[in-house]
Design an enzyme around this catalytic site. Structure first.
Site, PDB file in Angstrom:
ATOM      1  N   LYS A 165       0.820  -1.284  -0.018  1.00  0.00           N
ATOM      2  CA  LYS A 165      -0.052  -0.005  -0.014  1.00  0.00           C
ATOM      3  C   LYS A 165       0.829   1.027  -0.012  1.00  0.00           C
ATOM      4  CE  LYS A 165      -3.815  -2.382   2.091  1.00  0.00           C
ATOM      5  NZ  LYS A 165      -4.757  -2.462   3.400  1.00  0.00           N
TER       6      LYS A 165
ATOM      7  N   GLN B   9      -4.692  -0.969   9.691  1.00  0.00           N
ATOM      8  CA  GLN B   9      -4.522  -2.443   8.954  1.00  0.00           C
ATOM      9  C   GLN B   9      -5.172  -3.313   9.897  1.00  0.00           C
ATOM     10  OE1 GLN B   9      -3.537  -3.005   5.900  1.00  0.00           O
ATOM     11  NE2 GLN B   9      -3.932  -5.100   6.125  1.00  0.00           N
TER      12      GLN B   9
ATOM     13  N   ASP C  32     -11.101   3.051   4.369  1.00  0.00           N
ATOM     14  CA  ASP C  32     -11.254   1.699   4.071  1.00  0.00           C
ATOM     15  C   ASP C  32     -12.921   1.385   3.964  1.00  0.00           C
ATOM     16  OD1 ASP C  32      -9.457  -0.179   4.136  1.00  0.00           O
ATOM     17  OD2 ASP C  32      -8.573   0.256   5.912  1.00  0.00           O
TER      18      ASP C  32
HETATM   19  N1  GUN Z   1      -6.949  -6.524   6.326  1.00  0.00           N
HETATM   20  C1  GUN Z   1      -7.222  -7.372   5.225  1.00  0.00           C
HETATM   21  N2  GUN Z   1      -7.762  -6.647   4.393  1.00  0.00           N
HETATM   22  C2  GUN Z   1      -7.894  -5.233   4.619  1.00  0.00           C
HETATM   23  C3  GUN Z   1      -8.418  -4.116   4.205  1.00  0.00           C
HETATM   24  O1  GUN Z   1      -8.754  -3.989   3.192  1.00  0.00           O
HETATM   25  N3  GUN Z   1      -8.083  -3.284   5.009  1.00  0.00           N
HETATM   26  C4  GUN Z   1      -7.454  -2.989   5.974  1.00  0.00           C
HETATM   27  N4  GUN Z   1      -7.411  -1.929   6.902  1.00  0.00           N
HETATM   28  N5  GUN Z   1      -7.038  -3.981   6.768  1.00  0.00           N
HETATM   29  C5  GUN Z   1      -7.260  -5.420   5.913  1.00  0.00           C
END
Ligand code: GUN
Length: 282
Positions: A54, A98, A121
């Site tokens: 990311k 996350q 998100d």
């Molecule tokens: N953990 C697994 N997928 C995601 C996601 O799309 N966003 C976040 N913040 N954590 C995750």
């Protein structure tokens, strides 16, 4: 039938190029770059890879990333204090916490402290609720990416039978809402669904988001269906989807591979949400 592969990597590249243009225009106009804060607590190896990807994607899209790596023992209140500081920070347009958070930390409580207008998100109750009501909102990234993948195949969603297997707050539920918004007839199936095969066999669009390696087999797929595989199951160092790809290719008209399908789109939509949040809040 031999399914056509939906190339998520290529489609994500196009989305990211578009995001980059918007991010550059924002920077030229506002005199600062779009900013995304990324919070990673603990040592989850998969999370570390996702976060690294990311952050790299932010650089490529002219978005400034602010990385916060916290030890697994960080108390919940300290994570919340950081989120609150980032909520107030004028250089931060989006905040990503996350998941999963370390054991003992109440994820729901932490996520509810992210300011809804910075919740790129789309996990905050306000955004999830607005998505359900059909109001403008920041929608969850993976489901948005899935919709883009279906559209990119030139497949009309309206009027189709769409089946989502999985009911998580992150994927299954928002996926169902977005399909409904696109006028599909939507069924959400899950681990307690009886005779799952009879449900999935009716799907013109089948979204697999169960988190079990190759759970969806060829006999569960309608001939000509569009199959979107959200699965990311690591097994002996290899990545597997929720769909048995070889079998599904014999039945589906279009299918997303793992890797190279939904995964790259999740990141692309995160960047897209971040620029959208920056533009809206500026
Ligand atoms: N953990 C697994 N997928 C995601 C996601 O799309 N966003 C976040 N913040 N954590 C995750």
């Amino acid at each position: 039938m031999s399914a056509k592969i939906i190339d998520g990597k290529a489609i994500a590249e196009r989305v990211r190029a578009d995001v980059r243009k918007k991010a550059e225009a924002f920077a030229a106009k506002k005199g600062r770059r779009v900013g995304l804060a990324v919070i990673l607590a603990g040592e989850n190896p998969a999370s570390k890879i996702y976060v690294r990807n990311k952050i790299k994607a932010c650089e490529d899209a002219a978005i400034k990333s602010f990385s916060y790596e916290l030890p697994a023992e960080t108390p919940e209140n300290k994570i919340i204090e950081l989120v609150q500081a980032l909520n107030e920070d004028k250089n931060i347009d989006g905040i990503l916490v996350q998941l999963p958070l370390p054991e003992g930390v109440n994820e729901k409580r932490v996520l509810e402290h992210v300011a809804p207008h910075k919740d790129v998100d789309g996990f905050h109750a306000m955004n999830a609720g607005n998505l359900m009501l059909g109001n403008p909102c920041l929608a969850a990234c993976t489901p948005q990416g899935c919709i883009e993948l279906i559209r990119s195949a030139g497949v009309e969603i309206e009027g189709k039978n769409a089946v989502v297997v999985g009911r998580s707050n992150i994927v299954g539920k928002p996926m169902a809402m977005l399909l409904l918004q696109n006028n599909a007839t939507v069924t959400v199936a899950h681990s307690r669904t009886q005779d799952l095969k009879s449900v999935t066999s009716r799907a013109d669009i089948l979204v697999a988001a169960v988190g079990i390696k190759e759970f969806i087999t060829g006999d569960m797929i309608k001939s000509g269906a569009v199959v979107i595989d959200v699965g990311m199951n690591r097994h002996d160092g290899k990545l597997y989807g929720d769909v048995n790809f070889g079998e599904a290719c014999e039945k589906a008209s279009y299918i997303t591979p793992v890797p190279g399908g939904v995964g790259p789109m999740t990141i692309a939509m995160l960047l897209s949400n971040t620029v959208a949040a920056a533009e809206k809040n500026a």
